[in-house]
Design a protein around this motif. Structure first.
Motif, PDB file in Angstrom:
ATOM      1  N   GLU A   1       0.825  -1.222   0.000  1.00 56.09           N
ATOM      2  CA  GLU A   1       0.000   0.000   0.000  1.00 56.09           C
ATOM      3  C   GLU A   1       0.854   1.265   0.000  1.00 56.09           C
ATOM      4  N   PRO A   2       1.683   1.449  -1.013  1.00 56.20           N
ATOM      5  CA  PRO A   2       2.662   2.539  -0.984  1.00 56.20           C
ATOM      6  C   PRO A   2       2.050   3.931  -1.040  1.00 56.20           C
ATOM      7  N   THR A   3       0.806   4.052  -1.452  1.00 51.70           N
ATOM      8  CA  THR A   3       0.239   5.400  -1.559  1.00 51.70           C
ATOM      9  C   THR A   3      -0.852   5.668  -0.530  1.00 51.70           C
ATOM     10  N   SER A   4      -1.124   4.687   0.344  1.00 56.99           N
ATOM     11  CA  SER A   4      -2.262   4.843   1.259  1.00 56.99           C
ATOM     12  C   SER A   4      -2.050   5.908   2.311  1.00 56.99           C
ATOM     13  N   ALA A   5      -0.779   6.175   2.689  1.00 54.45           N
ATOM     14  CA  ALA A   5      -0.538   7.147   3.747  1.00 54.45           C
ATOM     15  C   ALA A   5      -0.240   8.530   3.183  1.00 54.45           C
ATOM     16  N   LEU A   6      -0.430   8.705   1.882  1.00 51.79           N
ATOM     17  CA  LEU A   6      -0.032   9.967   1.256  1.00 51.79           C
ATOM     18  C   LEU A   6      -1.212  10.912   1.073  1.00 51.79           C
ATOM     19  N   ASP A   7      -0.903  12.205   1.107  1.00 50.97           N
ATOM     20  CA  ASP A   7      -1.918  13.189   0.753  1.00 50.97           C
ATOM     21  C   ASP A   7      -2.239  13.027  -0.732  1.00 50.97           C
ATOM     22  N   PRO A   8      -3.485  13.296  -1.116  1.00 50.12           N
ATOM     23  CA  PRO A   8      -3.916  13.029  -2.502  1.00 50.12           C
ATOM     24  C   PRO A   8      -3.000  13.638  -3.559  1.00 50.12           C
ATOM     25  N   GLU A   9      -2.484  14.840  -3.310  1.00 52.91           N
ATOM     26  CA  GLU A   9      -1.716  15.490  -4.374  1.00 52.91           C
ATOM     27  C   GLU A   9      -0.343  14.856  -4.557  1.00 52.91           C
ATOM     28  N   MET A  10       0.031  13.939  -3.649  1.00 55.45           N
ATOM     29  CA  MET A  10       1.356  13.336  -3.755  1.00 55.45           C
ATOM     30  C   MET A  10       1.318  11.928  -4.323  1.00 55.45           C
ATOM     31  N   ILE A  11       0.098  11.412  -4.503  1.00 53.14           N
ATOM     32  CA  ILE A  11      -0.009  10.018  -4.932  1.00 53.14           C
ATOM     33  C   ILE A  11       0.587   9.821  -6.319  1.00 53.14           C
ATOM     34  N   SER A  12       0.305  10.776  -7.210  1.00 51.11           N
ATOM     35  CA  SER A  12       0.709  10.534  -8.597  1.00 51.11           C
ATOM     36  C   SER A  12       2.226  10.542  -8.761  1.00 51.11           C
ATOM     37  N   GLU A  13       2.945  11.361  -7.947  1.00 55.59           N
ATOM     38  CA  GLU A  13       4.395  11.379  -8.102  1.00 55.59           C
ATOM     39  C   GLU A  13       4.998  10.029  -7.743  1.00 55.59           C
ATOM     40  N   VAL A  14       4.381   9.336  -6.783  1.00 50.38           N
ATOM     41  CA  VAL A  14       4.878   8.012  -6.413  1.00 50.38           C
ATOM     42  C   VAL A  14       4.475   6.985  -7.464  1.00 50.38           C
ATOM     43  N   LEU A  15       3.221   7.087  -7.929  1.00 50.30           N
ATOM     44  CA  LEU A  15       2.760   6.126  -8.945  1.00 50.30           C
ATOM     45  C   LEU A  15       3.587   6.246 -10.220  1.00 50.30           C
ATOM     46  N   ASP A  16       3.957   7.484 -10.578  1.00 52.89           N
ATOM     47  CA  ASP A  16       4.778   7.667 -11.780  1.00 52.89           C
ATOM     48  C   ASP A  16       6.083   6.883 -11.682  1.00 52.89           C
ATOM     49  N   VAL A  17       6.712   6.952 -10.501  1.00 48.60           N
ATOM     50  CA  VAL A  17       7.956   6.208 -10.308  1.00 48.60           C
ATOM     51  C   VAL A  17       7.702   4.710 -10.435  1.00 48.60           C
ATOM     52  N   MET A  18       6.590   4.267  -9.865  1.00 43.73           N
ATOM     53  CA  MET A  18       6.282   2.832  -9.915  1.00 43.73           C
ATOM     54  C   MET A  18       6.008   2.369 -11.343  1.00 43.73           C
ATOM     55  N   ILE A  19       5.312   3.219 -12.096  1.00 43.88           N
ATOM     56  CA  ILE A  19       5.016   2.854 -13.487  1.00 43.88           C
ATOM     57  C   ILE A  19       6.299   2.724 -14.284  1.00 43.88           C
ATOM     58  N   GLU A  20       7.208   3.665 -14.034  1.00 46.08           N
ATOM     59  CA  GLU A  20       8.494   3.625 -14.716  1.00 46.08           C
ATOM     60  C   GLU A  20       9.236   2.318 -14.416  1.00 46.08           C
ATOM     61  N   LEU A  21       9.197   1.938 -13.142  1.00 43.87           N
ATOM     62  CA  LEU A  21       9.842   0.687 -12.734  1.00 43.87           C
ATOM     63  C   LEU A  21       9.209  -0.504 -13.439  1.00 43.87           C
ATOM     64  N   ALA A  22       7.883  -0.485 -13.466  1.00 46.88           N
ATOM     65  CA  ALA A  22       7.152  -1.599 -14.081  1.00 46.88           C
ATOM     66  C   ALA A  22       7.578  -1.764 -15.526  1.00 46.88           C
ATOM     67  N   ASN A  23       7.779  -0.635 -16.209  1.00 47.95           N
ATOM     68  CA  ASN A  23       8.149  -0.705 -17.620  1.00 47.95           C
ATOM     69  C   ASN A  23       9.567  -1.218 -17.825  1.00 47.95           C
ATOM     70  N   GLU A  24      10.360  -1.205 -16.767  1.00 45.29           N
ATOM     71  CA  GLU A  24      11.730  -1.672 -16.910  1.00 45.29           C
ATOM     72  C   GLU A  24      11.878  -3.159 -16.718  1.00 45.29           C
ATOM     73  N   GLY A  25      10.778  -3.830 -16.378  1.00 46.01           N
ATOM     74  CA  GLY A  25      10.808  -5.278 -16.359  1.00 46.01           C
ATOM     75  C   GLY A  25      11.153  -5.917 -15.039  1.00 46.01           C
ATOM     76  N   ILE A  26      11.135  -5.140 -13.941  1.00 45.24           N
ATOM     77  CA  ILE A  26      11.371  -5.754 -12.648  1.00 45.24           C
ATOM     78  C   ILE A  26      10.076  -6.446 -12.197  1.00 45.24           C
ATOM     79  N   THR A  27      10.223  -7.559 -11.489  1.00 44.92           N
ATOM     80  CA  THR A  27       9.036  -8.256 -11.000  1.00 44.92           C
ATOM     81  C   THR A  27       8.440  -7.481  -9.828  1.00 44.92           C
TER      82      THR A  27
END
Lengths: 382, 251
Positions: free
Chosen positions: B171-197
């Protein structure tokens, strides 16, 4: 609806500030508060003037000629004696005359440069800790200093090893002895206390069991009992020929005693560390020791600083109990000094002097802990 | 973007059962994760989803069943656990950064102490990772001086420092204020695209739809349904999933 303009900040109304207002709000806000203020003032009125009179105004300061760093200062014609001092006020020449005894006990007078050097080294050590802050090999230098300091101090104070004439431990006394006992007790009990605190939280049930047993046993027994046991029971464990130094026995007793308290203080800090810190340390693959040394203890000890210092201060005061097993510490030398037939019955001056010196030292310690807290407080640094 | 991998299983969970005291928290979980796969786990609170991923790096012990991570079976053996933990990183809901260490020290701790890297090389790598998550200029600050979103990005960078094969997100974004969720999700999406499990416990359904290969729905300690994103959202088979989707998607 109009848009509001930005408001300029203003000073509070005049009626909200000023000394009179402070007095009114803090001292006479209610009828009850006013009565308590009046009572306090009365108690100060009946206690402070006589106290000042005894301590200073009517007190005798005739020390005669005093040499300080080559300067001769004249206090009165010549040094007062017990009889011409009077009984209604303090006779400070007594403290002046017995000063060496208060500080060094029965340490050979011609060897006093040795404890003085140790005092100076101690002061230098504190300065060094501050100065090395910015040096490159800071940790190595500090460890080196901290290892060599006790060795050098030991050789200076007690001699032996063919370097300096030996001084028997029973000759140590006064403030010097109090400081030695307190410092050894506080410093050695610290690592033992940390191990006990970790032991108490260990997952290994035998370790946990023995840690809890030890801590709870020691904490349930008064220090005086432990001192008696150390001085009377401990020798029974050794062969008849082996005698164990009285001072060493007292040091062991005090260290073991303080370790149990230190363990509880550290445990308080450990319990304040959120579970997430342990989990994060586990998750990045740290071992048990790495986790505790790198993550948990630095935070737990930092939280515990006020309590560690508090516990150390109370140990410092408790060291005065060693007089019952016959060590001449700072408090015990008062009796010795006032038993001198030249100065019979001057206990009161002695106790007041001891109390003032202890107060200054302990108050400094507690202020120092405040500073340490601020220095280590990285969490809320902005 | 999403690639259908035909590679081997990197995590094999079979017949996993876990109890907290009398409470049966995980019931007979079977789950295989392929290398490079992105799995999103969702479900109501108390459904066991966090417990499940915490079993994968052995933060939670389990009583029955087995978990194989990259061919190594999870047992009590401290050596094996440390080996697995160096391959499996975790990002927590509350970041769990070390508050007494600066950001850069948070990142270099594991490389220096667990992987015996030198200070210089770990520092260089850490700065690169901080750059990647967009907070290189904060390296010398302390965690509490950063915003929640920044702290979570530091936490992600920290977990990347050991070059893990698998990332667990709890739950990496559950403790975040709404305006900060997307900056974390962006990093996660980038990671996902790099092929890490990745296994992510999250309720960010937009994220799930975008990057997940599979979405798993858990309830009451069991895997109720798993499907690819399209079918997961449109063809819910069980009533429980339908109810859950109605609850979280109506907002």
């Amino acid at each position: 609806m109009p848009i509001n303009e930005l408001q300029a900040t203003r000073n509070p109304p005049k009626s909200q500030i000023g000394a009179l207002l402070w007095i009114k709000e803090n001292l006479f806000s209610t009828w009850m508060n006013g009565a308590l203020t009046a009572l306090s003032l009365y108690l100060l009125y009946i206690s402070v003037p006589p106290l000042l009179n005894w301590l200073l105004i009517s007190a005798n300061f005739n020390f005669g000629t005093v040499n300080i760093f080559g300067f001769s200062l004249q206090f009165g014609e010549e040094m007062a004696t017990n009889s011409n001092c009077g009984r209604n006020a303090a006779c400070w020449p007594f403290i002046y005359e017995k000063f060496d005894m208060f500080i060094y006990g029965f340490y050979p007078r011609e060897e006093l440069w040795r404890p003085n050097t140790v005092f100076a080294l101690t002061a230098l050590l504190f300065v060094a800790v501050r100065l090395t802050n910015n040096l490159k090999h800071k940790n190595r230098i500090l460890v080196g200093l901290l290892i060599s300091y006790p060795v050098v101090s030991y050789i200076l104070l007690l001699g032996g090893f063919g370097i300096l004439p030996t001084v028997e431990t029973y000759k140590l006394g006064g403030l010097m002895l109090t400081l030695i006992i307190a410092a050894v007790g506080i410093i050695i009990s610290f690592p033992i206390g940390i191990l006990l605190a970790l032991g108490r939280q260990s997952e290994l049930s035998t370790v946990r069991f023995f840690s809890v047993m030890y801590i709870e046993f020691i904490r349930a027994v008064p220090l005086i009992t432990i001192l008696f046991m150390a001085s009377n029971v401990l020798p029974l464990f050794f062969d008849a020929g082996v005698t164990m130094d009285k001072l060493v026995r007292a040091l062991i007793a005090i260290t073991l005693f303080q370790a149990a308290y230190m363990a509880e203080v550290v445990r308080g800090g450990l319990q304040a560390i959120p579970k997430g810190q342990y989990e994060a340390a586990d998750a990045i693959g740290l071992s048990y020791y790495q986790k505790n040394i790198l993550i948990v203890l630095p935070q737990a000890l930092k939280i515990s600083i006020p309590n560690i210092v508090g516990s150390s201060i109370s140990l410092f005061k408790d060291t005065t109990l060693v007089l019952i097993i016959g060590l001449m510490d700072f408090l015990a030398v008062v009796t010795g000094a006032a038993a001198d037939k030249e100065w019979l019955g001057r206990h009161l001056e002695g106790y007041v002097f001891v109390a003032m010196v202890l107060w200054v030292m302990l108050y400094t310690m507690s202020r120092y802990s405040k500073k340490l807290e601020l220095r280590f407080n990285t969490e809320n640094k902005n | 973007m999403k690639k259908e991998s035909i590679s081997k299983n990197i995590i094999e969970i079979s017949e996993l059962n876990k109890w907290y005291g009398d409470f049966h928290a995980l019931k007979n979980i079977n789950l295989n994760v392929k290398e490079g796969e992105i799995i999103v786990v969702c479900g109501p609170s108390g459904s066991g989803k966090s417990t499940l991923i915490r079993c994968v790096n052995f933060l939670e012990k389990f009583q029955e069943g087995s978990i194989l991570v990259d061919g190594t079976e999870l047992t009590d053996d401290a050596q094996k656990i440390r080996k697995i933990r160096s391959e499996v990183s975790m990002v927590f809901q509350h970041f769990n950064l070390f508050p007494h260490l600066s950001i850069i020290d948070n990142l270099t701790l594991a490389p220096i102490w667990v992987h015996n890297e030198t200070k210089a090389e770990s520092r260089e790598k850490a700065l690169k990772l901080l750059d990647r998550v967009g907070i290189k200029d904060q390296a010398e600050k302390y965690p509490n001086q950063l915003s929640g979103g920044q702290q979570q990005r530091v936490a992600i960078a920290r977990s990347l420092c050991t070059s893990p094969k698998i990332m667990l997100f709890d739950e990496p974004t559950s403790a975040l204020d709404p305006e900060m969720i997307s900056e974390v999700l962006d990093v996660m999406i980038e990671l996902a695209n790099e092929g890490i499990t990745m296994i992510c416990v999250t309720h960010e359904m937009g994220f799930a739809r975008k990057v997940a290969n599979r979405i798993i729905f858990m309830d009451d300690g069991q895997i109720v349904e798993e499907n690819d994103p399209e079918n997961f959202f449109t063809n819910a088979e069980s009533d429980r999933l339908q109810l859950f989707l109605n609850q979280i998607l109506t907002h």
